[in-house]
Design a protein around this motif. Structure first.
Motif, PDB file in Angstrom:
ATOM      1  N   LYS A 201       8.197   0.069   7.952  1.00 44.55           N
ATOM      2  CA  LYS A 201       7.116  -0.027   8.943  1.00 44.55           C
ATOM      3  C   LYS A 201       7.615   0.395  10.328  1.00 44.55           C
ATOM      4  CE  LYS A 201       3.891  -3.264  11.125  1.00 44.55           C
ATOM      5  NZ  LYS A 201       3.415  -4.658  11.200  1.00 44.55           N
ATOM      6  N   PRO A 202       6.959   1.377  10.950  1.00 47.07           N
ATOM      7  CA  PRO A 202       7.394   1.814  12.283  1.00 47.07           C
ATOM      8  C   PRO A 202       7.085   0.746  13.335  1.00 47.07           C
ATOM      9  CG  PRO A 202       5.857   3.389  11.251  1.00 47.07           C
ATOM     10  CD  PRO A 202       5.799   2.130  10.468  1.00 47.07           C
ATOM     11  N   SER A 203       7.969   0.612  14.315  1.00 50.85           N
ATOM     12  CA  SER A 203       7.733  -0.390  15.364  1.00 50.85           C
ATOM     13  C   SER A 203       6.482  -0.049  16.176  1.00 50.85           C
ATOM     14  CB  SER A 203       8.956  -0.487  16.277  1.00 50.85           C
ATOM     15  OG  SER A 203       9.288   0.793  16.773  1.00 50.85           O
ATOM     16  N   ALA A 204       6.088   1.226  16.168  1.00 49.86           N
ATOM     17  CA  ALA A 204       4.896   1.651  16.922  1.00 49.86           C
ATOM     18  C   ALA A 204       3.592   1.320  16.198  1.00 49.86           C
ATOM     19  CB  ALA A 204       4.966   3.156  17.192  1.00 49.86           C
ATOM     20  N   ALA A 205       3.690   0.904  14.932  1.00 47.37           N
ATOM     21  CA  ALA A 205       2.471   0.587  14.156  1.00 47.37           C
ATOM     22  C   ALA A 205       1.842  -0.700  14.679  1.00 47.37           C
ATOM     23  CB  ALA A 205       2.809   0.445  12.682  1.00 47.37           C
ATOM     24  N   LYS A 206       0.544  -0.643  14.935  1.00 49.18           N
ATOM     25  CA  LYS A 206      -0.174  -1.815  15.458  1.00 49.18           C
ATOM     26  C   LYS A 206      -1.232  -2.268  14.447  1.00 49.18           C
ATOM     27  CE  LYS A 206       1.803  -1.823  19.595  1.00 49.18           C
ATOM     28  NZ  LYS A 206       3.042  -1.177  19.190  1.00 49.18           N
ATOM     29  N   GLY A 207      -1.532  -3.564  14.467  1.00 53.14           N
ATOM     30  CA  GLY A 207      -2.584  -4.081  13.578  1.00 53.14           C
ATOM     31  C   GLY A 207      -2.109  -4.203  12.140  1.00 53.14           C
ATOM     32  N   GLN A 208      -3.056  -4.220  11.232  1.00 50.87           N
ATOM     33  CA  GLN A 208      -2.737  -4.395   9.805  1.00 50.87           C
ATOM     34  C   GLN A 208      -2.024  -3.166   9.265  1.00 50.87           C
ATOM     35  OE1 GLN A 208      -6.159  -5.207   7.346  1.00 50.87           O
ATOM     36  NE2 GLN A 208      -4.957  -5.342   5.481  1.00 50.87           N
ATOM     37  N   TYR A 209      -0.840  -3.375   8.717  1.00 50.06           N
ATOM     38  CA  TYR A 209      -0.019  -2.254   8.221  1.00 50.06           C
ATOM     39  C   TYR A 209      -0.495  -1.791   6.846  1.00 50.06           C
ATOM     40  CZ  TYR A 209       4.282   0.251   6.830  1.00 50.06           C
ATOM     41  OH  TYR A 209       5.188   1.194   6.404  1.00 50.06           O
ATOM     42  N   LEU A 210      -0.620  -2.732   5.890  1.00 51.32           N
ATOM     43  CA  LEU A 210      -1.104  -2.372   4.550  1.00 51.32           C
ATOM     44  C   LEU A 210      -2.628  -2.475   4.545  1.00 51.32           C
ATOM     45  CD1 LEU A 210       1.444  -4.352   2.312  1.00 51.32           C
ATOM     46  CD2 LEU A 210       1.572  -1.955   3.013  1.00 51.32           C
ATOM     47  N   ARG A 211      -3.307  -1.345   4.671  1.00 56.36           N
ATOM     48  CA  ARG A 211      -4.772  -1.354   4.758  1.00 56.36           C
ATOM     49  C   ARG A 211      -5.423  -1.529   3.381  1.00 56.36           C
ATOM     50  NH1 ARG A 211      -6.592   1.021   9.732  1.00 56.36           N
ATOM     51  NH2 ARG A 211      -5.479  -0.217  11.277  1.00 56.36           N
ATOM     52  N   SER A 212      -4.993  -0.708   2.437  1.00 50.87           N
ATOM     53  CA  SER A 212      -5.531  -0.839   1.074  1.00 50.87           C
ATOM     54  C   SER A 212      -4.532  -0.258   0.087  1.00 50.87           C
ATOM     55  CB  SER A 212      -6.881  -0.119   0.942  1.00 50.87           C
ATOM     56  OG  SER A 212      -6.720   1.279   1.088  1.00 50.87           O
ATOM     57  N   ILE A 213      -4.552  -0.815  -1.124  1.00 52.49           N
ATOM     58  CA  ILE A 213      -3.642  -0.365  -2.182  1.00 52.49           C
ATOM     59  C   ILE A 213      -4.429  -0.259  -3.480  1.00 52.49           C
ATOM     60  CG2 ILE A 213      -1.512  -0.866  -3.459  1.00 52.49           C
ATOM     61  CD1 ILE A 213      -0.771  -2.814  -1.151  1.00 52.49           C
ATOM     62  N   SER A 214      -4.206   0.824  -4.200  1.00 51.92           N
ATOM     63  CA  SER A 214      -4.787   0.905  -5.544  1.00 51.92           C
ATOM     64  C   SER A 214      -3.761   1.519  -6.488  1.00 51.92           C
ATOM     65  CB  SER A 214      -6.084   1.727  -5.554  1.00 51.92           C
ATOM     66  OG  SER A 214      -5.813   3.080  -5.291  1.00 51.92           O
ATOM     67  N   VAL A 215      -3.907   1.209  -7.767  1.00 44.49           N
ATOM     68  CA  VAL A 215      -3.039   1.787  -8.800  1.00 44.49           C
ATOM     69  C   VAL A 215      -3.939   2.410  -9.861  1.00 44.49           C
ATOM     70  CG1 VAL A 215      -1.011   0.336  -8.448  1.00 44.49           C
ATOM     71  CG2 VAL A 215      -2.859  -0.522  -9.878  1.00 44.49           C
ATOM     72  N   ALA A 216      -3.479   3.492 -10.448  1.00 50.45           N
ATOM     73  CA  ALA A 216      -4.296   4.183 -11.452  1.00 50.45           C
ATOM     74  C   ALA A 216      -3.419   5.037 -12.345  1.00 50.45           C
ATOM     75  CB  ALA A 216      -5.331   5.072 -10.764  1.00 50.45           C
ATOM     76  N   SER A 217      -3.889   5.282 -13.562  1.00 48.84           N
ATOM     77  CA  SER A 217      -3.206   6.236 -14.439  1.00 48.84           C
ATOM     78  C   SER A 217      -3.805   7.617 -14.158  1.00 48.84           C
ATOM     79  CB  SER A 217      -3.399   5.852 -15.908  1.00 48.84           C
ATOM     80  OG  SER A 217      -4.775   5.900 -16.253  1.00 48.84           O
ATOM     81  N   SER A 218      -3.138   8.671 -14.667  1.00 49.51           N
ATOM     82  CA  SER A 218      -3.552  10.055 -14.384  1.00 49.51           C
ATOM     83  C   SER A 218      -5.037  10.295 -14.626  1.00 49.51           C
ATOM     84  CB  SER A 218      -2.778  11.049 -15.263  1.00 49.51           C
ATOM     85  OG  SER A 218      -1.472  10.665 -15.477  1.00 49.51           O
ATOM     86  N   MET A 219      -5.555   9.756 -15.726  1.00 50.68           N
ATOM     87  CA  MET A 219      -6.940  10.035 -16.122  1.00 50.68           C
ATOM     88  C   MET A 219      -7.869   8.842 -15.925  1.00 50.68           C
ATOM     89  SD  MET A 219      -6.488  13.145 -17.226  1.00 50.68           S
ATOM     90  CE  MET A 219      -7.917  13.569 -18.236  1.00 50.68           C
ATOM     91  N   GLY A 220      -7.322   7.738 -15.448  1.00 52.57           N
ATOM     92  CA  GLY A 220      -8.116   6.511 -15.372  1.00 52.57           C
ATOM     93  C   GLY A 220      -8.594   6.185 -13.965  1.00 52.57           C
ATOM     94  N   PRO A 221      -9.521   5.240 -13.863  1.00 53.69           N
ATOM     95  CA  PRO A 221     -10.026   4.814 -12.559  1.00 53.69           C
ATOM     96  C   PRO A 221      -9.017   3.949 -11.819  1.00 53.69           C
ATOM     97  CG  PRO A 221     -11.025   3.507 -14.301  1.00 53.69           C
ATOM     98  CD  PRO A 221     -10.169   4.529 -14.978  1.00 53.69           C
ATOM     99  N   GLY A 222      -9.155   3.885 -10.499  1.00 52.28           N
ATOM    100  CA  GLY A 222      -8.258   3.088  -9.685  1.00 52.28           C
ATOM    101  C   GLY A 222      -8.575   1.600  -9.782  1.00 52.28           C
TER     102      GLY A 222
END
Length: 232
Positions: A201-222
């Protein structure tokens, strides 16, 4: 396409799109809904609260996944003399110097997945900036691919080292394994990746760092992962 559409819809019906899952739940679900006839790659997509247009908010690095990626990468090493011999001994697929530049430029040769260079070879490799840069193949000290320790670099890449970097929309896309790994091994890889991204995480980053995360397979939905649970 209709066939894929039916499979995709079936997979989608098993996922609660409004829910934020724990990482292990999400990855088990990704494996459960993967229906392709081949062993799909599983990717993590992480949107960060930074602005990649600013140099002091860049997020980039590399990490060795404990269970590998399920894919053996072909490594090209730019080195001379003893370092070239060392790279060959470590298991590099291709080793060379100026002749490799000529091969890439003259034959449009790209039969490799990652490039490592000793620092003294960066003047030579720099001539390939226009072709390697857009493909994300340019060696970089931050990802450990510009180094005199070519043995370590090659070994780590072969063991499952992945690079992570922001795209223009401030999202990191990283493969974390194959569906055949199962939820538990994928979750271990995911945890190591997220730990590295959080540390970067950069020291210059402000506010929420992890905004959203998703995982998915090549052909599948997130499948959405709860960012708040990742940092615990």
């Amino acid at each position: 396409m209709a066939k894929r559409g039916k499979r995709y819809a079936n997979a989608l019906s098993k996922i609660d799109r409004s829910n934020l899952y724990d990482a292990s739940q999400a990855l088990s679900l990704v494996c459960e809904v993967a229906e392709a006839k081949f062993d799909e790659t599983v990717e993590a997509h992480v949107r960060l609260g930074v602005d990649s247009r600013h140099a002091d908010q860049q997020v980039r690095g590399a990490v060795v996944l404990p269970n590998g990626t399920g894919k053996t990468k072909k490594v090209l090493v730019f080195a001379k003399g003893e370092k070239a011999k060392e790279a060959e001994a470590a298991g590099a697929d291709f080793v060379g110097a100026e002749e490799m530049v000529q091969k890439i430029q003259g034959e449009n040769w790209f039969d490799f997945d990652i490039v490592v260079a000793t620092p003294d070879m960066m003047g030579v490799v720099g001539r390939l900036g226009r072709v390697l840069g857009p493909k994300g193949l340019m060696p970089n000290p931050k990802s450990g691919t510009v180094t005199f320790d070519v043995t370590k670099a090659v070994n780590e890449i072969k063991a499952g080292k992945v690079e992570y970097r922001l795209d223009k929309t401030n999202i990191i896309h990283v493969p974390i394994g194959k569906v055949s790994f199962g939820g538990e091994k994928l979750a271990q890889n995911f945890a190591v990746l997220m730990e590295a991204i959080i540390k970067a995480k950069p020291s210059a980053a402000k506010g929420q760092y992890l905004r959203s995360i998703s995982v998915a397979s090549s052909m599948g939905p997130g499948v959405k992962v709860n960012p708040a649970r990742v940092t615990e």
